[in-house]
Design an enzyme around this catalytic site. Structure first.
Site, short mmCIF file in Angstrom:
data_model
loop_
_atom_site.label_atom_id
_atom_site.label_comp_id
_atom_site.label_asym_id
_atom_site.label_seq_id
_atom_site.Cartn_x
_atom_site.Cartn_y
_atom_site.Cartn_z
N HIS A 1 -8.46 9.20 -6.59
CA HIS A 1 -7.84 9.95 -5.49
C HIS A 1 -8.63 9.87 -4.18
CE1 HIS A 1 -4.47 11.96 -7.61
NE2 HIS A 1 -5.21 11.69 -8.67
N THR A 2 -9.30 8.76 -3.97
CA THR A 2 -10.01 8.56 -2.70
C THR A 2 -9.22 7.70 -1.73
OG1 THR A 2 -11.20 6.68 -3.65
CG2 THR A 2 -12.31 8.81 -3.74
N SER B 1 17.26 -6.30 -16.26
CA SER B 1 15.89 -6.02 -16.69
C SER B 1 15.80 -6.15 -18.20
CB SER B 1 15.48 -4.60 -16.27
OG SER B 1 14.29 -4.21 -16.94
N SER C 1 0.42 0.73 -13.10
CA SER C 1 1.36 0.73 -11.98
C SER C 1 2.37 -0.39 -12.02
CB SER C 1 0.61 0.71 -10.64
OG SER C 1 1.53 1.01 -9.60
N SER D 1 5.34 0.09 -11.20
CA SER D 1 6.20 0.28 -10.03
C SER D 1 5.73 -0.56 -8.85
CB SER D 1 6.24 1.76 -9.64
OG SER D 1 4.94 2.26 -9.39
N ASP E 1 -2.28 0.71 -5.29
CA ASP E 1 -1.59 -0.09 -6.29
C ASP E 1 -1.09 -1.41 -5.72
OD1 ASP E 1 -2.04 2.18 -7.74
OD2 ASP E 1 0.04 2.86 -7.76
#
Length: 415
Positions: free
Chosen positions: A51-52, A84, A142, A144, A211
Site C-alpha cells: 500500500h505504498t 473467455s 492481478s 485484471s 499492477d
C-alpha cells in the site's frame, strides 16, 4: 488490484487448454479461422511495499510466469466479440456501445481499456478475441491488470498507434517481418496509466499503478524497483532463491471497500500533516504530530512511512546480494501490515508463521493487498521442494485448508 470477483484467469470452461497454442485453438474453435495476432501479459507479485504505491512511495515487484493470453483478428462490421476460457457465454457489442453488461462483468476490463483508447484519440474498428489465462484466482497476481494490458497491446497490434502524455500520435511502422517496434519505457508508462484509468473510471476500483507497471516492465530474473513519486523503474538481479506463493484459501475481494478505505485514511493523514503524500513525511515528524490524526489515520500512515523506508533498505540489501537481510524486511513488512494496516488474516499470519519456522525460508509476507489472498515466500532454491511439501502438510494440519504452493519464475513483461 490483485484479483477480481470476476476472474478471467483460470480455465474452468474449456477443458484441456493449458498453454499458449491453446488460446489459438480456443479462437479457431469458436470463430472457425485462425487468429492473426497473439499477445500475452504476465501477472505480478508484490515483493515488498504494501500500500505504498498510491502514496508516491517505493515498491518492489516481480512479473511472474502466469499469464493472460489474447488471440485476435480484425473484423469490418464495427462489432467486437470476446470469448473467455473461464466463462461459457460470449460477449458481443458494437464499438460505439461500450457499456457494462452485468451478465459478463469480466468484459468490463476490456471495455474500460477501449473507452480510454477512444478518449485519447486512438482509432480502431471491430475485432474478435479469445482470452485464456492461467493466473490462479486469489493469489494476488492481478489478472485484471494483465487483462487490461493484454487488451491495450492487442489493439496496438490490430490498429497500430503510439501514445504520448497528451494522447495518440503517429503510429509505429512495421518492419519487414510485419512486427511493430517494442515499446520504450516512456510509452510503457503511458500504457500503464491508460489501463489504470480503465480500472478506476470504468470498472470502478480505485487501484494504483503497481499492477499495470509490473505487467509491462517485468524483466526475467530481476526484481523491479518502482518509484511512484517520479514514476521510474529500475531492475535488480534476483538470482539464487526461489519464489513460492501460498494461497490461503480465503476469498480475496477488494471491490467491497476495504482497499478504498485504506487509501482514504492515507490521503486524509497526509492532508492533515500538510503533505502532498505520505512519501514526504518522515517518521519523526509523524510521531511528533500524531495528535493531529485519528487513530486509524495514524496507524495507516505509520505503516506506509515505515514501509517506504523498509523498501529503500531492502533495495540496498539486494544490491549487496544480501538476500537474508532482504528476507528480514519481508517479515517486518508483514508484521506492520498485521498490526498497523490490519489487512492480514488469521490464515495469512499462520502461513508466515509456518514459513518463518522452515530453515530454507529467508522471508515471507502477505502479497496482493491483503484481506485474504496469499503470501510470497523467498526460499533457498535447494530447499524449495522441501519447503513446498512442509507448507502444504503443516498448513492443512493447522487450518483445515488444502494448500498447493506455487513455484514462480520471474519473467519479462508483456508483449
Amino acid at each position: 488490484m490483485s484479483s477480481t470477483p470476476n476472474d478471467v484467469s483460470t480455465d474452468r470452461t474449456h477443458k484441456g487448454l493449458r498453454s499458449v497454442p491453446d488460446v489459438q485453438t480456443l479462437f479457431k474453435r469458436h470463430f472457425a479461422y485462425p487468429a492473426v495476432h497473439l499477445v500475452r501479459a504476465p501477472g505480478r507479485l508484490e515483493l515488498l511495499g504494501n500500500h505504498t504505491d498510491y502514496n508516491e512511495g517505493l515498491v518492489m515487484s516481480l512479473a511472474v510466469n502466469k499469464y493472460i493470453h489474447m488471440a485476435s483478428a480484425p473484423r469490418s462490421d464495427g462489432k467486437i466479440e470476446l470469448i473467455s476460457s473461464s466463462f461459457p457465454e460470449r460477449e458481443l457489442f458494437w464499438i460505439s456501445d461500450l457499456k457494462k453488461n452485468p451478465v459478463a462483468p469480466w468484459a468490463d476490463y476490456v471495455k474500460g481499456v477501449l473507452a480510454q483508447l477512444r478518449k485519447r484519440g486512438v482509432n480502431f474498428s471491430g475485432f474478435n478475441a479469445a482470452i485464456y489465462g492461467d493466473i490462479p484466482m486469489g493469489a494476488g497476481m492481478s489478472s485484471s491488470a494483465a487483462l487490461e494490458v493484454a487488451t491495450a497491446l492487442t489493439i496496438r497490434q490490430l490498429y497500430p498507434f503510439s501514445l504520448t502524455e497528451t494522447g495518440a500520435t503517429v503510429p509505429p511502422k512495421r518492419n519487414a517481418k510485419r512486427e511493430l517496434p517494442p515499446l520504450v519505457a516512456a510509452e510503457k508508462m503511458h500504457f500503464a496509466k491508460l489501463c489504470q484509468a480503465a480500472e478506476n473510471q470504468f470498472v470502478g476500483v480505485q487501484s494504483g499503478l503497481l499492477d499495470q507497471i509490473s505487467s509491462l516492465f517485468g524483466k526475467a530474473w530481476n526484481a523491479m524497483s518502482i518509484d511512484f513519486k517520479f514514476l521510474t523503474v529500475a531492475h535488480e538481479p534476483m538470482i539464487g532463491e526461489a519464489i513460492v506463493v501460498c494461497n490461503s484459501g480465503v476469498k480475496h475481494e477488494l471491490v467491497g471497500g476495504e482497499y478504498n478505505e485504506l487509501r482514504q485514511n492515507c490521503f486524509s493523514a497526509a492532508s492533515k500533516l500538510g503533505a502532498k503524500s505520505l512519501r514526504s513525511v518522515e517518521l519523526k515528524f509523524l510521531e511528533a504530530n500524531k495528535g493531529r490524526l485519528l487513530p486509524r489515520e495514524y496507524e495507516c500512515a505509520r505503516h506506509v512511512v515505515s514501509e517506504i523506508g523498509r523498501v529503500a533498505f531492502a533495495e540496498r540489501a539486494l544490491c549487496e546480494d544480501d538476500h537474508r537481510q532482504f528476507g528480514q524486511c519481508m517479515f517486518a513488512s508483514h508484521e506492520s501490515s498485521r498490526t498497523l494496516l490490519k489487512n492480514s488474516t488469521r490464515e495469512l499470519d499462520l502461513l508466515v508463521e509456518l514459513a518463518r519456522a522452515h530453515p530454507g525460508c529467508l522471508g515471507a509476507r502477505l502479497t496482493g493487498g491483503g484481506f485474504g489472498g496469499a503470501t510470497i515466500n523467498l526460499v533457498a532454491h535447494h530447499q524449495a521442494e522441501n519447503f513446498i511439501e512442509y507448507m502444504a502438510r503443516e498448513y492443512e494440519k493447522r487450518s483445515g485448508y488444502k494448500l498447493a504452493p506455487l513455484f514462480c519464475q520471474i519473467v519479462d513483461g508483456a508483449g
